[in-house]
Design an enzyme around this catalytic site. Structure first.
Site, PDB file in Angstrom:
ATOM      1  N   HIS A 130      28.956  26.938  55.342  1.00 11.89           N
ATOM      2  CA  HIS A 130      29.674  26.897  54.080  1.00 11.89           C
ATOM      3  C   HIS A 130      29.410  28.199  53.343  1.00 11.89           C
ATOM      4  CE1 HIS A 130      31.563  22.992  53.966  1.00 11.89           C
ATOM      5  NE2 HIS A 130      30.442  22.382  54.312  1.00 11.89           N
ATOM      6  N   ASP A 160      33.945  31.759  49.553  1.00  7.47           N
ATOM      7  CA  ASP A 160      35.210  31.061  49.748  1.00  7.47           C
ATOM      8  C   ASP A 160      36.392  31.820  49.140  1.00  7.47           C
ATOM      9  OD1 ASP A 160      34.170  28.979  51.166  1.00  7.47           O
ATOM     10  OD2 ASP A 160      34.216  27.530  49.542  1.00  7.47           O
TER      11      ASP A 160
END
Length: 384
Positions: A130, A160
């Protein structure tokens, strides 16, 4: 009719999470016609939310890509598109039958955007991860936090969205520009590690020049300098101070009522602990809004620290329309701005699969053909 500098650009998005949808949101915000390929039977995901702003501004088709007929539908969409974007682990799209080679065989002009954490190759390419993992390996997480404490995740903004989705959107646009001369598409391999590393470029320069000598929380821009930090006000709120240059520092001293104090030189690092105590005491005498009012019209570089939910009400943001209400959710407006081809306010997210019949009609399917695909479980049976 789509509006914005990318009007006329056709994009196929293979539904995923966070960075790839953000890239597609940016493209859709700026006028691209983005068709999102969702599951024929929508499932649940721990990170999925209703009315997700990341899904705004594009149509959705529900396709079962585990069937040959579903794969063929995606390839037909790609035949008519300029861009295809996917965010799977390396090799997944190829196994599905919609990898770059399969798609380019049908449309050699297509730009194929790939979003991963680690990149398409390398020893970690197939590993899970992540944002926090990617920025950790990129060197972007370690500098963030207070001195003597552990690194603090900067939400998931760096990996992200900044180093991931935004970098992918930029890469896609660069490949589209190159296509104007070559006439050929290509693969854009966007890695969150590499994008996040790119965001740290200036830190490497400052370190090499000797102006970033300390560890975490001990330097100019990481909270180490007392004149570049946040401070609590009398009402328990916070202000941000960024008075680096001498003229800005002079204005800050006046705003805080310290002009008659015996202050140490603000650039003298040995005096930073003492200076921090002075600034904290001065700020603590005022409420946040009192200090903001005192700083208005000066170059003190003192502003309120607003929550994301307060930001829409700030006079600067209100005047510029920086936030908009879409489907009952206040959220950031498209950016940047264009004087001749401004972007429109995005549509609220469409329900997954709700545009299936409309998009299939554009591909040449009549009502009987759509019904047959639904009956066979190839496309969404519940919508449109």
């Amino acid at each position: 009719m789509k509006q914005g500098p990318l009007a006329g650009l056709r994009v196929v998005e293979l539904a995923g999470l966070a960075p790839a949808p953000f890239a597609c949101m940016v493209l859709a915000d700026l006028g691209a016609d983005v068709i999102r390929v969702d599951r024929a039977t929508p499932g649940s995901d721990v990170l999925g939310i209703p009315n997700d702003p990341l899904a705004r501004g594009r149509r959705s088709v529900g396709v079962n890509t585990k069937t040959p007929e579903g794969v063929e539908l995606v390839l037909k969409l790609a035949e008519r598109a300029d861009v295809l974007i996917e965010g799977f682990r390396p090799g997944v799209a190829e196994r599905m039958g919609i990898g770059p080679e399969q798609v380019h065989a049908r449309n050699p002009r297509l730009v194929y955007g790939r979003m991963t954490g680690w990149g398409q190759d390398g020893p970690l390419a197939s590993a899970a991860g992540h944002d926090i993992n990617y920025i950790g390996v990129a060197g972007a997480l370690d500098p963030i936090g207070r001195a003597g404490e552990r690194p603090v995740p900067p939400l998931n903004l760096v990996g992200d969205f900044g180093g991931g989705g935004l970098m992918l959107a930029m890469g896609v646009l660069a490949a589209l520009h190159e296509r104007t001369t070559s006439g050929r598409g290509q693969v854009v391999d966007a890695s969150m590690v590499e994008g996040a590393a790119l965001l740290t470029t200036s830190l490497h320069g400052m370190r090499a020049a000797g102006v970033w000598p300390g560890e975490r929380g001990e330097n100019l821009l990481d909270g180490g300098a007392p004149f570049y930090d946040t401070y609590e006000t009398a009402d328990g709120k916070y202000v941000a101070i960024g008075a680096i240059e001498m003229r800005f520092w002079a204005d800050l001293v006046k705003v805080l009522g310290l002009e008659n104090e015996d202050l140490p030189a603000h650039v003298d690092q040995s005096q930073w602990p003492r200076l921090r105590e002075i600034l904290a005491g001065a700020v603590g005498r005022f409420t946040r809004d009192e200090l903001v009012a005192r700083a208005e019209g000066t170059d003190a570089c003192l502003t309120a620290v607003l929550s994301p939910w307060e930001a829409a009400e700030h006079p600067q943001n209100a005047a510029r329309g920086t936030f908009v209400d879409i489907g009952g959710t206040v959220q950031p407006a498209p950016a940047p701005r264009f004087d001749r081809t401004p972007a429109a306010t995005p549509e609220a997210p469409h329900e997954k699969g709700s545009d299936t019949a409309e998009v299939l009609a554009e591909l040449g399917y009549d009502s009987e053909g759509v019904a047959g695909l639904r009956e066979a479980g190839v496309v969404s049976a519940d919508h449109g």
